[in-house]
Design a protein around this motif. Structure first.
Motif: not given
Lengths: 729, 179
Positions: A230-248
């Protein structure tokens, strides 16, 4: 409304390019397939970033062909990244420094004169001797990084200085390393000890793996996702990783600590933390529980803009997968001035999840027991970078660039000379553009060793051109990693032009400074061979295999119920830090709200892009073709306010009135309306970088407000704001 | 006709462009030209977003319009497979194939003949993966034959949802994207 952005990212000059061509019949003989000539391979260690992947340089019929990863290498697993694959560009770059340059004054005008190595080295050595005689050798500051820095650290320690300030300390990892060291007694290390390949849950907070292309990180990250983490990405930008996350979690910039404290609050109040692990290994839990009691998700919502429900759900997700939950420590952590405390919060959160020393969390690192070459002891320097700090930054483990630069201004300044190796200070160090100019006025000597005519060479008295990594030996690679291994870099090509290897330059300077006893060898390969012989290998063997792995002596993970002694003063994981308290700092992380943006200004967020390593590679003719320029990312709402269209040129002006070079706008939903983003390393002002000169804008020059972290001297760079200047650019 | 296919997992692709550089050096592609490229597709509105990266190239169609359009026979199938190659000896640079390719995968080399992705046939002959597949740091790219159901590419297409680009052309393209 659904919007669809369609953008050819790389290979922009690709398939559609129409070249002038005449209509020919039988346009040419079929070229032989690649690799059908005489192919020769030479081992190397990549130098395009700091991950140090081992690879094989291929030549065909003596011409450069390609570089590929060494399959035996655990850093690369046989796969180099974009930049490593483009390493030949560094070698082939026609803008490389070709010969030594000496600043001369002719007719009242200064210019560089091309000189012989003897003249350049004699000049540098004479000035270094003069500084040593008049002020003491400790009055020379050294700014160096990358693999070859070891040669110059050796030289300058022998000379008698202890003032070293690599940009990869204060501008990058300092706060993270100290934050984890204060908690666990160990640092994360240059090759992060993250066990993402085995993680069940990966949390990225502000770090953008994928765009940050450190090879081993990307490979294990990808493996973790592939295996269903499960990927959780915290970032004000929709990073590449955010695009793969279950939770952004599109957090309000600068409020990470509020979220981290709220996550701790949920884990503790809901009883989801690893009670056995905390009881066995940690100190200060009760104080921590008390400390985070008021930091509820409802409290954090007001700071971060993240719904309390999503904070709770993500905390439960982490706990549900623990201890195979990795809250990633990040890498570049010089952000808001409270960065050691932010790193401490990351470390503590991982402790609550029990992930340190556990599969899927942080593994234990090991390196090869490789004896050092038996040099004589270095002289004790009369003063060092600690003295330059003048009592500040008590937990620093290296000098801060900005401090040493500031202490070089004026005739009464502490420092009288600089030696700079592979550190392009004007583009890597924020807020010092003017200070460097002032320092250059008063310093007795500035020596720059580099492969490229970077901005910093413009300030030098003497420029010493190093050959690229593909033309030289460098220290054996022996990193603390999961699998101990050694790797060799050796010349794949003859040195080009009148450039020389770093070891040769350091040795020649050493001989001129009367330091012969520190250079008892003629060729650095003798040092490598001696070291390899001590561990049952040899230069000859490594020239054949490139990489050699050694068995581990210790366990990769903590044993079940193991009575492990952490190398902290208490022997435990220190949730509450007496060390910090003794120095008057908060013993547990405390949240400070970020500076608000002035009206009409937007938070400046910068970061990495996969084709480049900072300003070092933007002129690389191969990598330039994948990403020739940076853009400023602007949300469509902001763009509408300013009547900006995709591809428009703008200049950015920061809160202190500093104006950037012109840069193209990228209108994208991937950044929120209150911030702009740009890739770091562009907007070169050095004319001799003919591809990169004035292409895109430089984020560093817009970072004039630097917030020093009082614990480490790390330079917070995220408290800067920009607005647009749209007319006539 | 034997069928070789490339299967790319967009869930893992990070759009880094390593495939582009690896291809350029492996195949000595002239500056300013390339045989593969990366697309970014973003949909939605902040903060409800979706982004996908796609590494694209010649689709090595089983019924390739470029081969049909070539007046000299320069564009041809390699050894009764779907791998489409261009024979520089027979190419006149007329660009009929460029007009016929639905994927914009072809370009004219400075020497005057048309060039494009070959699936690294010189490596495939030796049992190696194409250079892009062999270097990808995310392991998102796979290569192999569809004629054997036990190959990785066959199994991936069997078990995962996949698309090919513009199958409605009838070209029968053989680069697939897993979502």
């Amino acid at each position: 409304m659904k919007r669809r952005e369609f953008l050819k990212l790389s290979g922009a000059l690709g398939g559609a390019a129409v070249l002038p061509s005449t209509l020919l019949s039988g346009c040419g003989a079929t070229p032989p397939p690649p690799g059908s000539g005489v192919v020769k391979v030479t081992p190397t260690i990549c130098e395009i970033c700091f991950w140090k992947c081992a690879g094989w340089v291929h030549t065909e019929d003596t011409k450069p062909w390609k570089i590929v990863g060494n399959p035996e290498d655990t850093h690369s697993r046989g796969r180099l990244c974009t930049r490593g694959s483009g390493g030949l560009g560094a070698f082939l770059d026609p803008d490389r420094l070709r010969a030594p340059l000496l600043r001369v004054e002719e007719g009242g005008k200064q210019r560089f004169r091309q000189v012989s190595w003897n003249e350049a080295l004699d000049f540098a050595a004479e000035r270094l001797k003069k500084i040593a005689a008049e002020h003491g050798p400790d009055k020379v500051a050294v700014f160096s990084q990358a693999a070859g820095a070891a040669h110059f650290r050796h030289l300058m320690r022998a000379y008698g200085t202890d003032s070293f300030a690599p940009p990869d300390y204060a501008q990058c990892r300092a706060a993270r390393e100290v934050g984890f060291f204060l908690t666990y007694g160990e640092t994360i290390g240059g090759q992060e000890r993250t066990d993402m390949a085995n993680s069940r849950c990966i949390v990225l907070i502000g770090t953008h793996i994928g765009e940050n292309l450190h090879n081993g990180q990307v490979q294990t990250f990808s493996e973790g996702i592939h295996k269903g983490a499960t990927l959780i990405v915290v970032d004000p930008r929709f990073s590449v990783a955010a695009g793969k996350a279950k939770y952004w979690l599109p957090i309000k910039p600068g409020t990470d600590l509020a979220l981290l404290l709220a996550w701790m609050n949920v884990l503790i109040t809901e009883g989801l933390y690893d009670k056995d692990y905390i009881q066995r290994y940690a100190l200060g839990f009760d104080k921590l529980a008390e400390h985070v009691k008021t930091h509820t998700p409802e409290w954090a919502y007001l700071e971060t803009g993240l719904e309390p429900d999503i904070i709770r759900r993500t905390a439960r997700e982490m706990a549900g997968n623990a201890p195979a939950t990795l809250v990633h420590p990040g890498r570049h952590s010089a952000w808001y001035g409270d960065d050691t405390q932010r790193a401490r919060a990351l470390a503590i959160l991982n402790a609550l999840l029990g992930s340190w020393g556990r599969e899927g969390g942080f593994y234990m690192q090991e390196e090869v027991e490789l004896p050092k070459y038996p040099y004589p002891k270095y002289p004790k320097a009369a003063s060092g970078w600690q003295d330059a700090n003048e009592g500040k930054y008590p937990f620093a483990y290296d000098g801060t660039t900005n401090v040493l630069i500031e202490q070089s201004v004026g005739k009464d300044a502490r420092y009288k000379g600089w030696l700079i190796y592979e550190a392009n200070l004007p583009v890597s160090v924020p807020g010092v553009t003017e200070t460097i100019k002032q320092a250059a006025d008063s310093l007795d000597l500035i020596v720059v060793v580099d492969t490229m005519p970077m901005e910093i060479t413009g300030h030098a008295d003497v420029v010493l051109p190093e050959c690229t990594y593909l033309e030289r030996y460098d220290p054996i690679r022996n990193d603390r990693r999961r699998q101990p291994s050694l790797a060799l870099r050796m010349p794949a090509f003859d040195t080009q032009y009148d450039s020389k290897p770093g070891w040769w330059i350091a040795r020649e300077l050493g001989m001129r400074l009367g330091l012969e006893k520190y250079f008892p060898w003629k060729d650095y390969s003798e040092v490598i061979d001696w070291q390899l012989q001590q561990v049952g290998s040899s230069l000859q063997e490594m020239q054949r295999i490139g990489v050699k792995s050694f068995p581990r002596r210790t366990a990769v993970y903590l044993g079940k119920d193991e009575d492990y002694h952490f190398p902290t003063p208490s022997g435990k994981i220190e949730l509450f830090s007496d060390q910090l308290a003794e120095h008057g700092f908060d013993p547990m992380p405390r949240y400070t709200p970020p500076d608000p943006a002035p009206p009409g200004f937007y938070q400046l967020i910068y970061g990495r892009m996969p084709a480049h390593t900072f300003s070092r590679t933007t002129n690389n003719p191969l990598l330039f073709q994948v990403m020739p320029e940076n853009t400023v990312w602007v949300n469509p709402l902001t763009a509408a306010d300013w009547k900006l269209k995709n591809g428009d040129h703008v200049q950015l002006k920061n809160q202190d009135g500093v104006l950037s070079n012109r840069v193209r706008v990228r209108v994208t939903e991937r950044i929120g309306p209150n911030a702009v983003f740009m890739a770091h390393g562009f907007g070169h002002t050095a004319r001799r970088l003919r591809l990169a000169y004035k292409v895109g804008a430089c984020d560093t020059e817009l970072i004039t407000r630097v917030k020093m972290d009082p614990i480490t001297g790390s330079t917070g760079m995220r408290s800067n704001f920009v607005t647009f200047v749209t007319q006539e650019v | 006709m034997a069928r070789y296919a490339m299967v790319i997992d967009t869930r893992l692709c990070i759009g880094c462009g390593d495939c582009v550089i690896a291809c350029k050096t492996e195949n000595k592609v002239p500056d300013g030209l390339n045989r593969d490229w990366v697309l970014e597709i973003t949909r939605g509105q902040y903060p409800d977003l979706y982004t996908e990266f796609r590494s694209e190239r010649c689709n090595h169609c089983s019924r390739a319009t470029c081969v049909e359009a070539c007046p000299t026979g320069a564009s041809h199938y390699w050894e009764d497979t779907n791998i489409v190659l261009v024979d520089p000896d027979r190419c006149t640079g007329c660009k009929a194939c460029i007009a016929a390719c639905p994927y914009n995968a072809r370009f004219v080399r400075p020497e005057g003949y048309v060039s494009k992705c070959t699936f690294c046939v010189h490596r495939v002959e030796k049992g190696l993966d194409p250079a892009c597949v062999a270097t990808c740091p995310t392991y998102c790219m796979h290569f192999g034959t569809l004629d054997d159901p036990s190959t990785e590419v066959s199994r991936l297409l069997e078990s995962r949802k996949a698309i090919s680009l513009m199958p409605e052309t009838g070209n029968e393209p053989h680069v697939y994207y897993l979502s």
